[in-house]
Design a protein around this motif. Sequence first.
Motif, short mmCIF file in Angstrom:
data_model
loop_
_atom_site.label_atom_id
_atom_site.label_comp_id
_atom_site.label_asym_id
_atom_site.label_seq_id
_atom_site.Cartn_x
_atom_site.Cartn_y
_atom_site.Cartn_z
N ARG A 36 -8.88 -2.05 5.56
CA ARG A 36 -7.59 -1.41 5.32
C ARG A 36 -7.67 0.11 5.38
O ARG A 36 -6.64 0.78 5.52
CB ARG A 36 -7.02 -1.86 3.98
CG ARG A 36 -6.59 -3.31 4.01
CD ARG A 36 -5.78 -3.68 2.80
NE ARG A 36 -6.61 -3.71 1.60
CZ ARG A 36 -6.17 -4.17 0.42
NH1 ARG A 36 -4.94 -4.61 0.31
NH2 ARG A 36 -6.97 -4.19 -0.64
N THR B 238 -10.78 2.33 -0.93
CA THR B 238 -10.06 2.27 0.35
C THR B 238 -9.38 3.61 0.64
O THR B 238 -9.31 4.04 1.80
CB THR B 238 -9.02 1.14 0.33
OG1 THR B 238 -9.68 -0.09 0.05
CG2 THR B 238 -8.33 1.04 1.68
N SER C 246 -12.17 -4.22 1.66
CA SER C 246 -10.90 -3.50 1.69
C SER C 246 -11.06 -2.11 2.28
O SER C 246 -10.24 -1.67 3.10
CB SER C 246 -10.33 -3.40 0.27
OG SER C 246 -9.15 -2.64 0.23
N ASN D 275 0.80 -1.23 0.00
CA ASN D 275 0.00 0.00 0.00
C ASN D 275 0.83 1.27 0.00
O ASN D 275 0.48 2.26 0.64
CB ASN D 275 -0.96 0.00 1.19
CG ASN D 275 -1.85 -1.23 1.21
OD1 ASN D 275 -2.20 -1.77 0.17
ND2 ASN D 275 -2.19 -1.69 2.39
N GLN E 283 -5.89 1.85 8.28
CA GLN E 283 -4.45 1.66 8.45
C GLN E 283 -3.76 2.92 8.95
O GLN E 283 -2.87 2.86 9.80
CB GLN E 283 -3.83 1.21 7.13
CG GLN E 283 -2.34 0.92 7.22
CD GLN E 283 -1.80 0.43 5.89
OE1 GLN E 283 -2.50 -0.24 5.12
NE2 GLN E 283 -0.56 0.75 5.59
N VAL F 241 -4.03 -11.33 7.42
CA VAL F 241 -3.64 -10.66 6.18
C VAL F 241 -2.88 -11.62 5.26
O VAL F 241 -3.10 -11.66 4.05
CB VAL F 241 -2.79 -9.42 6.49
CG1 VAL F 241 -2.14 -8.87 5.23
CG2 VAL F 241 -3.64 -8.34 7.15
#
Length: 426
Positions: free
Chosen positions: A343, A288, A339, A113, A346, A255
């Motif tokens: 995510r 995301t 997602s 990412n 994060q 993950v």
Amino acid sequence: MKVESRNRAVACLQAARALRSVGQGVAIVDMALLLKALGWRATAIGGVLSAAGVVGAALILLCGPLSDRIGRKPFLLAYECMTCAAALAVALSRNPALLTAAIVLTGLGRGQNGAAGPFTPVEQAWMAENVPRDRRSRVFSANTAIGFFGVAAGCLLAGLDHVWRNALPGALAFRPLFCGIAGLSLACAFIVWLAPGGGMAGQRRAALREQAPSSRQVERPASDGMRFRPDPQRKAENRNIARLAFVNVLNGLGVGFVGPMMSYWFATKFGATSGEIGGTLAASFAVTGIAALVSGYLSARFGMVRAVVWLRLAGVGLMCALPFMPTFALASVLYAARSALSRGTQGARSALGASLTGDDRRGFSLSMNSFFTRAASAVGPTISGWLLDEGSLALPFVFAAGLQLVSTVLYGVFFRGYDVELERRA
């Protein structure tokens, strides 16, 4: 360092992340497909990606604490140069040993990412030096969103292999794309080199800015005359680091079961092409990225930990349903939504990890948690690859959902007091 210089450092780090994430988006889609085109089995692909996780974890243990002593910039420059060399090796060689070395040393294809692989704690610590504690949740969430948008663009570019497939048949079609990743890595290295700070002087100034005027400091003899926090505070920091590490072990296991093998799973279950897979992953990363910005707002409005817990719980539910979707279109929609919910948090989670200690131990703190995440995630691809070869296309998702459910609940239990503390300060 002046405010202008701190802002410029953050801007440079974010620009490097944007370019880096485009290359990673290409690799997320095409790395597994390239190896599949070369005749590699899913178990072998998963094994290489697992080995990359193990090596990355070892580098995290070394680089994070070491960057507390010698500065951040040299490590990020080294990472970009390593990625450039690895991308060229993948583009130009078909030797299994060389391909394995390139993937293992840099984590190409693991889907980071936009983060700097095993040097992610160094990157996060450098950014935290330049961002006040009360702004970190939003800045880190924005930084995460930049990475997701860049990965989305890279996933779209990953489907370009069909444009020249007649001229470059088979695995050769992926060569121009990996040469492009090498060029992006060189550009990232140049931007990092231009970024102000990244040395020990900046870290000492950041540590002084973070010291609360009312905190009780205990002077201890030291050759550099630096101040140390009292033992009770150090113990509290270590306890929080250990708790977050345990939570990240469970999350990393989850993950690892799904993330690195998604391209292979889509191709195996639905017969999807690289263009179709790239479009799905691009949409998921774009959504995301938006979710990361929203999570930054929700963290500021309702509390960082509360926002993370509720969004990730919703993501766990979608993870359970994903492998049972009958069509590629439905699976793509659920994957994008999952997602975004999971995510997208994060950045907020990174902000919490960067705030558990002062700057003099931030590299150590972030390294510990990144180490346990990557070490745990290294186990997943090998097991999920074996399950895919055996025809079990749903079990990796079920295992991942269970692990992430426990991880999310424990995250809320361990760190709910963090929101209360920030509310009290406000």
